[in-house]
Design an enzyme around this catalytic site. Structure first.
Site, PDB file in Angstrom:
ATOM      1  CB  SER A   2      -7.084  -4.810  -6.214  1.00 41.08           C
ATOM      2  OG  SER A   2      -5.730  -5.011  -5.879  1.00 41.08           O
ATOM      3  CG  HIS A  37      -6.819  -9.292  -3.508  1.00 44.93           C
ATOM      4  ND1 HIS A  37      -6.887  -8.121  -2.778  1.00 44.93           N
ATOM      5  CD2 HIS A  37      -6.431  -8.918  -4.769  1.00 44.93           C
ATOM      6  CE1 HIS A  37      -6.546  -7.098  -3.530  1.00 44.93           C
ATOM      7  NE2 HIS A  37      -6.268  -7.553  -4.746  1.00 44.93           N
ATOM      8  CG  ASP A  58      -6.736  -9.186   0.406  1.00 43.63           C
ATOM      9  OD1 ASP A  58      -5.783  -9.702  -0.206  1.00 43.63           O
ATOM     10  OD2 ASP A  58      -7.421  -8.264  -0.071  1.00 43.63           O
TER      11      ASP A  58
END
Length: 256
Positions: free
Chosen positions: A96, A224, A194
């Site tokens: 991320s 995610h 996601d």
């Protein structure tokens, strides 16, 4: 700068292994706990693994409120230098926002063997875009972590400072501008579904970096926070395969 103790289980980790070092980083609002399984899996394959804790993470949301993206960039550089002093080859892996930082770091002209990113944020996080120019409210309630496996618990904060969202967006803007400076081998692991960072972020990165070797692997059974989800072992396998092949190629070129 931090005023609060590190939450138990959210500490940085280090596994000493061979001459190949892998820097491992969590994402925005996460902690090293979210990368622990990946780190242990790579260490079990013999690699030296350093799981960093980004400034303001894993303590209290008031600490992250005071952190800037310059702090997070510095955390990555410090982690890279730590491994470079101990290892011949260094890879950086981030999830991320950790993926954002991975590509930003790779754009600095460092002696990196390769980069790996899991659901990297680069040009679009719809849920926080609305706060780009906002200064109120001071905090927003944090949603439940986006993990498909219902039995997983991720250590995170229950509130997100709006100031911290603006720092993340500024980091993404800067990293996006620097993508064309990334030339080292790259592996991007992208969840098919996601709910936080659209998969289009990964496609955007692959279109704009200038790496001669760049691969994408889709993760069909994770959301995610894929490093803690059903595909976590596949992430370890794909990463280890990429690292092994990249190091072998570098050694072969070195022989010539």
């Amino acid at each position: 700068m931090e005023r609060y103790d590190v939450i138990q289980g959210a500490e940085a980790f280090y596994h000493k292994g061979n001459e190949v070092g892998i820097l491992v980083s969590h994402g925005f609002m996460g902690t090293p706990q979210s990368m622990e399984h990946i780190g242990q899996g790579l260490a079990a394959k013999g690699y030296t693994v350093y799981g960093i804790r980004l400034t303001g993470h894993g303590t209290h949301y008031r600490d992250i409120e005071q952190a800037t993206y310059e702090n997070w960039k510095a955390d990555f550089l410090e982690g890279y230098r730590f491994l470079k002093e101990r290892c011949e080859h260094v890879f950086i892996l981030g999830q991320s926002m950790g993926g954002t930082l991975t590509f930003h770091t790779a754009s600095q002209g460092l002696d990196l063997s390769g980069v790996i990113a899991i659901n990297p944020a680069m040009n679009s996080i719809p849920s926080i875009e609305a706060y780009r120019n906002a200064h109120t409210p001071r905090y927003v309630k944090e949603d439940k972590p986006d993990i498909k496996d219902p039995n997983v618990h991720e250590i995170t904060y229950d509130k997100v400072p709006v100031r911290s969202m603006r720092e993340l967006l500024s980091l993404m803007d800067e990293a996006e501008e620097r993508l064309s400076y990334v030339t080292c081998p790259a592996l991007v692991l992208t969840s098919t579904v996601d709910h936080v960072v659209p998969p289009s972020n990964s496609a955007y990165i692959l279109e704009h970096i200038r790496s001669k070797t760049a691969h994408q692997v889709m993760l069909p059974n994770s959301y995610h926070v894929a490093s803690m989800d059903y595909d976590k072992d596949q992430i370890i396998q794909h990463t280890a395969r990429f690292v092994k092949a990249t190091v072998a190629k570098k050694k072969a070129v070195g022989v010539k």
